[in-house]
Design an enzyme around this catalytic site. Sequence first.
Site, PDB file in Angstrom:
ATOM      1  N   THR A  12      39.186  53.663  42.144  1.00 44.72           N
ATOM      2  CA  THR A  12      40.372  53.194  42.878  1.00 44.72           C
ATOM      3  C   THR A  12      41.594  53.034  41.978  1.00 44.72           C
ATOM      4  OG1 THR A  12      38.937  51.992  44.367  1.00 44.72           O
ATOM      5  CG2 THR A  12      41.212  51.282  44.327  1.00 44.72           C
ATOM      6  N   ASP A  56      34.869  59.471  42.302  1.00 40.75           N
ATOM      7  CA  ASP A  56      34.546  58.136  42.821  1.00 40.75           C
ATOM      8  C   ASP A  56      33.252  57.757  42.107  1.00 40.75           C
ATOM      9  OD1 ASP A  56      35.011  56.453  45.736  1.00 40.75           O
ATOM     10  OD2 ASP A  56      33.084  56.213  44.714  1.00 40.75           O
ATOM     11  N   SER A  57      33.130  56.523  41.681  1.00 43.65           N
ATOM     12  CA  SER A  57      31.968  56.187  40.848  1.00 43.65           C
ATOM     13  C   SER A  57      30.653  56.243  41.620  1.00 43.65           C
ATOM     14  CB  SER A  57      32.143  54.825  40.176  1.00 43.65           C
ATOM     15  OG  SER A  57      31.919  53.782  41.082  1.00 43.65           O
ATOM     16  N   GLN A 274      14.818  38.977  43.173  1.00 39.78           N
ATOM     17  CA  GLN A 274      15.938  39.223  44.095  1.00 39.78           C
ATOM     18  C   GLN A 274      17.031  38.171  43.905  1.00 39.78           C
ATOM     19  OE1 GLN A 274      14.458  39.772  48.143  1.00 39.78           O
ATOM     20  NE2 GLN A 274      12.831  41.099  47.394  1.00 39.78           N
TER      21      GLN A 274
HETATM   22  N1  ASP Z   1      34.786  53.586  45.392  1.00 43.62           N
HETATM   23  C1  ASP Z   1      35.507  53.210  44.213  1.00 43.62           C
HETATM   24  C2  ASP Z   1      34.692  53.662  43.008  1.00 43.62           C
HETATM   25  O1  ASP Z   1      33.767  53.011  42.638  1.00 43.62           O
HETATM   26  C3  ASP Z   1      35.750  51.754  44.212  1.00 43.62           C
HETATM   27  C4  ASP Z   1      36.494  51.227  42.994  1.00 43.62           C
HETATM   28  O2  ASP Z   1      36.979  51.927  42.141  1.00 43.62           O
HETATM   29  O3  ASP Z   1      36.616  50.006  42.903  1.00 43.62           O
HETATM   30  O4  ASP Z   1      34.976  54.694  42.455  1.00 43.62           O
END
Ligand code: ASP
Length: 339
Positions: A12, A56-57, A274
Amino acid sequence: MTKIFVIYTGGTIGMIRDPDTGVLIPFTFEQIIENVPELRRMDYELTVHSFDPIIDSSDMTPDIWAELAILIENNYEDHDGFLILHGSDTMAFTASALSFMLEGLGKPVIFTGSQLPISEVRTDAKENFITALEIASAKLDGKPRVPEVCIYFENKLYRGNRTFKYNSAKFEAFRSPNYPVLVEAGVHIKYNDAVIGKLENSILRVHTNVSNNIGVLKLYPGISPQIVDAVLNSDAEAIIMESFGTGNTTTAKWFLEKIEAAIANGKIILDISQCKVGSVEMGRYATSSALKSMGVLNGYDMTFEAAVTKLMYLLGRNYPKDRLLRRLGTSIRGELTKN
Ligand code: ASP
């Protein structure tokens, strides 16, 4: 001048909202820099490596962990520290994985990202980016002050392999309840030096071979024998069992027999809780003492992310089984505390 190697993987932090559709689309690193003019006033020499394409991760893979580890190895001598811009969703997995893959690390490897894109007015990206850079370049007595793989997010620096993403809505997205915060940034940047890991005269050794031949058995009341079989009888060499409380499971005979048979067939079963705070204490209750005597391994207070990546790393090292089991139950990068 302090030299920092910046790796931009995506997430993001580097997104901009398409004015027509409202969808988040990726930025280049140059566009990121345009949004942080403060960087030009800072006394750092940045070398930037940008992923192409940026991701995107959620698309992160062990192959990309290896690519990151090799980038760090190849640029290790010439830089004082490393900053990795990464999506927050799987940041704790990548940071945990790299903590294991980078044996003997003596320089900071700081992950950061943001919850809002750097182009947005209320963004958390600028502070995260600027302070992470400052921490990556910090020295104490001429030596790197934080020679660990860490995550910096919303004013706090955490040990990477102790951290998990716990909030997708707040700027404070990460927590590390079983290990103290390493650095807190307010008006001053406060280093908690006593809890920062330091290795004397360490030599970096990078291990890129990891094995994803693992499985996860998450328990819940009413879990069926078929579901337990599906995990235990899979090809996975090692299984993370996410148990209740201090490492407890059902004492149903069928369940304990299946666990015992799986171990007899050579499976490694690692017990983690957990619960996000506290530790597995095998043998505290009758429900876990049976597991202990069967050879289920104590995962202590490891996060799920650390358990996954530590197993992948240890399996990739091709150790003899007794050595692998010993290392699994020992802190090798500060990822667990024995009770
Ligand atoms: N979906 C994004 C990612 O993990 C969310 C973020 O960057 O916070 O790449």
